[in-house]
Scaffold this active site. Structure first.
Site, PDB file in Angstrom:
ATOM      1  CE  LYS A   1    -119.922-108.952 119.361  1.00 19.35           C
ATOM      2  NZ  LYS A   1    -120.719-110.138 118.545  1.00 19.35           N
TER       3      LYS A   1
HETATM    4  C1  R5P Z   1    -119.568-114.087 122.113  1.00 19.50           C
HETATM    5  O1  R5P Z   1    -120.026-115.154 121.935  1.00 19.50           O
HETATM    6  C2  R5P Z   1    -119.811-113.267 121.097  1.00 19.50           C
HETATM    7  O2  R5P Z   1    -119.261-112.695 120.116  1.00 19.50           O
HETATM    8  C3  R5P Z   1    -121.272-112.909 120.901  1.00 19.50           C
HETATM    9  O3  R5P Z   1    -121.665-112.573 119.514  1.00 19.50           O
HETATM   10  C4  R5P Z   1    -121.891-111.616 122.190  1.00 19.50           C
HETATM   11  O4  R5P Z   1    -121.009-111.967 123.022  1.00 19.50           O
HETATM   12  C5  R5P Z   1    -122.880-111.619 121.861  1.00 19.50           C
HETATM   13  O5  R5P Z   1    -124.505-112.338 121.936  1.00 19.50           O
HETATM   14  P1  R5P Z   1    -124.310-112.291 124.021  1.00 19.50           P
HETATM   15  O6  R5P Z   1    -125.800-110.898 123.312  1.00 19.50           O
HETATM   16  O7  R5P Z   1    -125.336-113.844 123.695  1.00 19.50           O
HETATM   17  O8  R5P Z   1    -123.632-112.174 125.088  1.00 19.50           O
END
Ligand code: R5P
Length: 265
Positions: A172
């Site tokens: 991710k």
């Molecule tokens: C960080 O807090 C996490 O990995 C979140 O799951 C990731 O940042 C995705 O969330 P967002 O779309 O709010 O950035």
């Protein structure tokens, strides 16, 4: 890749389209009661029917999620520091046994490339993959970005490639200019995190661009649960990721569902 690993991964990245809409609701593991997730059960329950996979901690999964949901689970298994501390000071906090007991289809942890403890977090990823491989458990590596790091293709490409080299099954990361270069350099699927809340149309455009440039979907949080129409927003994201909708089509879906609520099918 073992049968078990492939089978679990197919519950996250859907074989019908080769893509995924993951809903990230793990923010509280270091931020506490984040805007939009204060009453986390009420916030996420209406979104779960539109989610392929929930990215979540074990504590929220156990207390706030109905075990009969169709969505699969990818469990955040790293943590340690709060937003008040050194964020890169993470370790593995949740065991593989717990992930199996919770019927997770994947486990995820952050690596902090370029930050104070990058070496420990990257080594921890290697150790997590070693253990996960024994049970056929897919590993998601999250390229967490330190405050002072530039979110550009060079840096995110470095972090994603390192994650893949350590054996992560998918990664991710954030969207950036020349995102296709990050995808090119990473031999495993990439899902896009949404980042800070931006206007809905911009978030849909970013999703469209990421998919066009090779992302395998999203693992998005704030741009869904902080929207004024979270169900409309996740549906609009789904339309882009799974159905090839344009930004205009997806935005119409988001807008029109404000007056005509989408029925849970
Ligand atoms: C960080 O807090 C996490 O990995 C979140 O799951 C990731 O940042 C995705 O969330 P967002 O779309 O709010 O950035």
């Amino acid at each position: 890749m073992s049968f078990g690993l492939k089978n679990r991964l197919s519950k996250i990245i859907k074989p019908q389209t080769g893509k995924t809409v993951m809903l990230a609701v793990d923010h509280g593991y270091f931020q506490g009661p984040t805007t939009g997730l204060r009453d986390i059960k009420s916030a996420i329950t209406p979104l779960i029917p539109y989610t392929d996979c929930l990215f979540i901690t074990r504590g929220i999964l156990r207390t706030c999620v109905d075990p009969s949901i169709d969505a699969s689970i990818c469990l955040r298994v790293s943590g340690g520091p709060s937003i008040l501390g050194e964020l890169s000071n993470e370790d593995i906090t949740t065991s593989m046994e717990e992930a199996l007991r919770l019927n997770a289809s994947g486990v995820g942890m952050s690596i902090f490339v370029g930050a104070q403890n990058e070496d420990r977090t990257i080594a921890n990823l290697g150790k997590l993959v070693n253990e996960a491989q024994r049970y056929g458990m897919p590993v998601l590596a999250i390229t967490a970005v330190g405050k002072e790091m530039a979110r550009d293709a060079r840096y995110l490409g470095l972090a994603c490639r390192i994650a893949a080299e350590m054996g992560a099954d998918f990664v991710k990361t954030y969207y950036c200019d020349e995102f296709y270069k990050v995808v090119e350099g990473c031999p495993v699927p990439i899902v896009m995190a949404g980042g800070k809340k931006i206007p809905e149309r911009d978030a849909l455009q970013m999703t469209f661009n990421a998919i066009k440039e090779g992302a395998s979907g999203v693992d998005m949080g704030r741009n869904i649960f902080q929207s004024d129409n979270p169900v409309g927003m996740i549906n609009a994201i789904r339309a882009i990721v799974h159905d090839g909708a344009t930004v205009d089509e997806a935005y119409d879906l988001y807008e029109s569902s404000k007056s005509q609520p989408i029925e849970v099918g």
